[in-house]
Design an enzyme around this catalytic site. Structure first.
Site, PDB file in Angstrom:
ATOM      1  N   GLU A 144       6.517 -11.170  -9.393  1.00 31.90           N
ATOM      2  CA  GLU A 144       6.734 -11.972  -8.522  1.00 31.90           C
ATOM      3  C   GLU A 144       5.738 -13.236  -7.972  1.00 31.90           C
ATOM      4  OE1 GLU A 144       4.833  -8.736  -6.482  1.00 31.90           O
ATOM      5  OE2 GLU A 144       6.055  -9.051  -8.209  1.00 31.90           O
ATOM      6  N   HIS A 158       2.594  -7.570 -10.863  1.00 31.75           N
ATOM      7  CA  HIS A 158       3.292  -8.398  -9.926  1.00 31.75           C
ATOM      8  C   HIS A 158       4.161  -9.539 -10.580  1.00 31.75           C
ATOM      9  CE1 HIS A 158       1.538  -6.294  -6.447  1.00 31.75           C
ATOM     10  NE2 HIS A 158       0.712  -6.204  -6.957  1.00 31.75           N
ATOM     11  N   GLU A 212       1.017  -1.154  -0.025  1.00 28.58           N
ATOM     12  CA  GLU A 212       0.247   0.155   0.059  1.00 28.58           C
ATOM     13  C   GLU A 212       0.898   1.182  -0.036  1.00 28.58           C
ATOM     14  OE1 GLU A 212      -2.518   2.696  -0.329  1.00 28.58           O
ATOM     15  OE2 GLU A 212      -1.489   2.851   1.678  1.00 28.58           O
ATOM     16  N   CYS A 270       4.041  -2.392  -8.721  1.00 33.37           N
ATOM     17  CA  CYS A 270       2.956  -1.948  -8.054  1.00 33.37           C
ATOM     18  C   CYS A 270       2.981  -0.660  -7.378  1.00 33.37           C
ATOM     19  CB  CYS A 270       1.868  -3.000  -7.517  1.00 33.37           C
ATOM     20  SG  CYS A 270       0.137  -2.884  -7.374  1.00 33.37           S
TER      21      CYS A 270
END
Length: 201
Positions: free
Chosen positions: A183, A181, A51, A82
């Site tokens: 990952e 993402h 976040e 992100c």
């Protein structure tokens, strides 16, 4: 030239373990970074998803904001996924007033551009230098505007009804960022690309 550089993952919040695993698979020494002394010891840094507002507050609490800005200004290779993309951007739209930016990329990013968690989706992207990449978007940002020194590496394909043509991967010098993402998909090619950037630096 350092054959096996050390790459840190900012470990204040977000999917830290997944990035550490992907970096290790890419052949670099991967370490979590929570302190300025740890930041000073790495050759590159990954800013994970999470976040962005919380992460910017934690950077201040852990006294990492200014040291990280300084290292980026000095050319530290960095990769943000992100929320990491949001932190690296020079300007953020729809961000909170108290949100701090690192300014590693000359881009304008729209926070939560793809909508809420329920609007998360996947698509295949044509990623410059890598090829076709399966991208997972979770409350992701996109890039609204790029500076003249910024290379666009991937955009949402036209056949994807959601956000067609939006820029979702960029590079400026030693700094990379993706809205998605890598990952989380087990595809290590974006991390391998970043590992090569760190080695070259």
């Amino acid at each position: 030239m350092n054959a096996s550089p050390t790459v840190g993952v900012l470990a204040l919040q977000g999917d830290v373990r997944e990035h550490l695993a992907a970096l290790t698979a890419a052949g670099v020494a991967a370490v979590p970074v929570r302190r300025a002394s740890e930041l000073a010891a790495v050759d590159g840094l990954v800013l994970p998803g999470g976040e962005s507002t919380t992460m910017s507050k934690l950077l201040e609490i852990f006294e990492l904001l200014e040291p990280l800005r300084e290292r980026l200004a000095d050319g530290l290779p960095a990769y943000g996924s992100c929320a990491g993309m949001i932190l690296l951007a020079g300007e953020v739209l729809d961000g909170r007033p108290d949100q701090r930016q690192l300014g590693g990329l000359d881009v304008v990013v729209r926070r939560n551009a793809f909508g809420r968690q329920v609007d998360s989706f996947e698509t295949d992207l044509d990623f410059t230098g890598i090829g076709s990449v399966r991208a997972v978007f979770i409350r992701a940002p996109w890039v609204e505007k790029v500076g003249s020194d910024v290379e666009v590496l991937a955009a949402v394909p036209e056949e994807a009804a959601q956000a067609s043509g939006r820029i979702v991967a960029v590079r400026q010098g030693n700094v990379l960022a993706t809205s998605f993402h890598p990952e989380l998909t087990g595809d290590g090619r974006v991390h391998a690309l970043f590992a090569d950037v760190v080695r070259a630096a």
